[in-house]
Design a protein around this motif. Structure first.
Motif, PDB file in Angstrom:
ATOM      1  N   GLU A  66       0.827  -1.208   0.000  1.00  0.00           N
ATOM      2  CA  GLU A  66       0.000   0.000   0.000  1.00  0.00           C
ATOM      3  C   GLU A  66       0.859   1.255   0.000  1.00  0.00           C
ATOM      4  O   GLU A  66       0.581   2.216  -0.717  1.00  0.00           O
ATOM      5  CB  GLU A  66      -0.931  -0.020   1.210  1.00  0.00           C
ATOM      6  CG  GLU A  66      -1.993  -1.101   1.101  1.00  0.00           C
ATOM      7  CD  GLU A  66      -2.526  -1.505   2.459  1.00  0.00           C
ATOM      8  OE1 GLU A  66      -2.152  -0.888   3.463  1.00  0.00           O
ATOM      9  OE2 GLU A  66      -3.329  -2.439   2.491  1.00  0.00           O
ATOM     10  N   THR A  67       1.914   1.267   0.783  1.00  0.00           N
ATOM     11  CA  THR A  67       2.822   2.412   0.802  1.00  0.00           C
ATOM     12  C   THR A  67       3.556   2.522  -0.530  1.00  0.00           C
ATOM     13  O   THR A  67       3.744   3.628  -1.052  1.00  0.00           O
ATOM     14  CB  THR A  67       3.834   2.282   1.952  1.00  0.00           C
ATOM     15  OG1 THR A  67       3.110   2.103   3.178  1.00  0.00           O
ATOM     16  CG2 THR A  67       4.707   3.502   2.058  1.00  0.00           C
ATOM     17  N   ALA A  68       3.958   1.392  -1.078  1.00  0.00           N
ATOM     18  CA  ALA A  68       4.654   1.397  -2.365  1.00  0.00           C
ATOM     19  C   ALA A  68       3.759   1.947  -3.463  1.00  0.00           C
ATOM     20  O   ALA A  68       4.231   2.667  -4.351  1.00  0.00           O
ATOM     21  CB  ALA A  68       5.118  -0.016  -2.706  1.00  0.00           C
ATOM     22  N   LEU A  69       2.453   1.641  -3.422  1.00  0.00           N
ATOM     23  CA  LEU A  69       1.525   2.156  -4.422  1.00  0.00           C
ATOM     24  C   LEU A  69       1.448   3.680  -4.366  1.00  0.00           C
ATOM     25  O   LEU A  69       1.429   4.353  -5.398  1.00  0.00           O
ATOM     26  CB  LEU A  69       0.136   1.544  -4.234  1.00  0.00           C
ATOM     27  CG  LEU A  69      -0.937   2.007  -5.213  1.00  0.00           C
ATOM     28  CD1 LEU A  69      -0.557   1.615  -6.636  1.00  0.00           C
ATOM     29  CD2 LEU A  69      -2.286   1.446  -4.839  1.00  0.00           C
ATOM     30  N   LYS A  70       1.436   4.241  -3.162  1.00  0.00           N
ATOM     31  CA  LYS A  70       1.420   5.704  -3.014  1.00  0.00           C
ATOM     32  C   LYS A  70       2.669   6.314  -3.637  1.00  0.00           C
ATOM     33  O   LYS A  70       2.598   7.322  -4.349  1.00  0.00           O
ATOM     34  CB  LYS A  70       1.324   6.090  -1.542  1.00  0.00           C
ATOM     35  CG  LYS A  70       0.005   5.742  -0.904  1.00  0.00           C
ATOM     36  CD  LYS A  70       0.025   6.074   0.574  1.00  0.00           C
ATOM     37  CE  LYS A  70      -1.213   5.540   1.267  1.00  0.00           C
ATOM     38  NZ  LYS A  70      -1.162   5.746   2.706  1.00  0.00           N
TER      39      LYS A  70
END
Length: 134
Positions: free
Chosen positions: A18-22
């Protein structure tokens, strides 16, 4: 990973998706903005004389941009290439006998710089010919 019969177990526990997607979406937006700025520099050259393609500052900006692209590739893509192409799931011959990763990276860097040099030379030659015609 490469062969269907590979029994290497790979579990991705150190990455937060999820952080990587941001970060990925933010990087896509910043690349698009930087691309628009880069493409509009020659167009702005009609109004701002220092940004005209025949000036040295334009070529310095272009060289810096080429360096950023190469550095991005080396920093973000090269480590994953080393990890994946040195996997024990790959056969020893030829992957273990020759440093393909470094070879391809070197050829890519040289190829990028050659294309940039040829494009710059072609642009300068066309500028010289157009001045001679006038």
């Amino acid at each position: 990973m490469v062969f269907g019969d590979c029994t290497c177990e790979y579990e991705d526990t150190k990455h937060n998706k999820e952080t990587a997607l941001k970060y990925k979406l933010g990087s896509i937006a910043s690349i698009l903005v930087a691309g628009v700025v880069g493409v509009s520099l020659p167009l702005l050259g009609k109004k701002i004389p220092i940004l005209r393609p025949k000036n040295d500052i334009f070529f310095m900006i272009k060289a810096f941009a080429a360096g950023v692209i190469l550095a991005t590739g080396f920093i973000h893509i090269l480590p994953d290439a080393f990890d994946n192409l040195t996997s024990r799931c790959l056969k020893e011959n030829p992957w273990g006998n020759f440093p393909f990763i470094g070879f391809v990276a070197m050829l890519s860097a040289i190829g990028t710089l050659m294309v940039d040099s040829l494009a710059t030379g072609g642009y300068q030659r066309s500028n010289i010919k157009s001045k001679q015609v006038k």
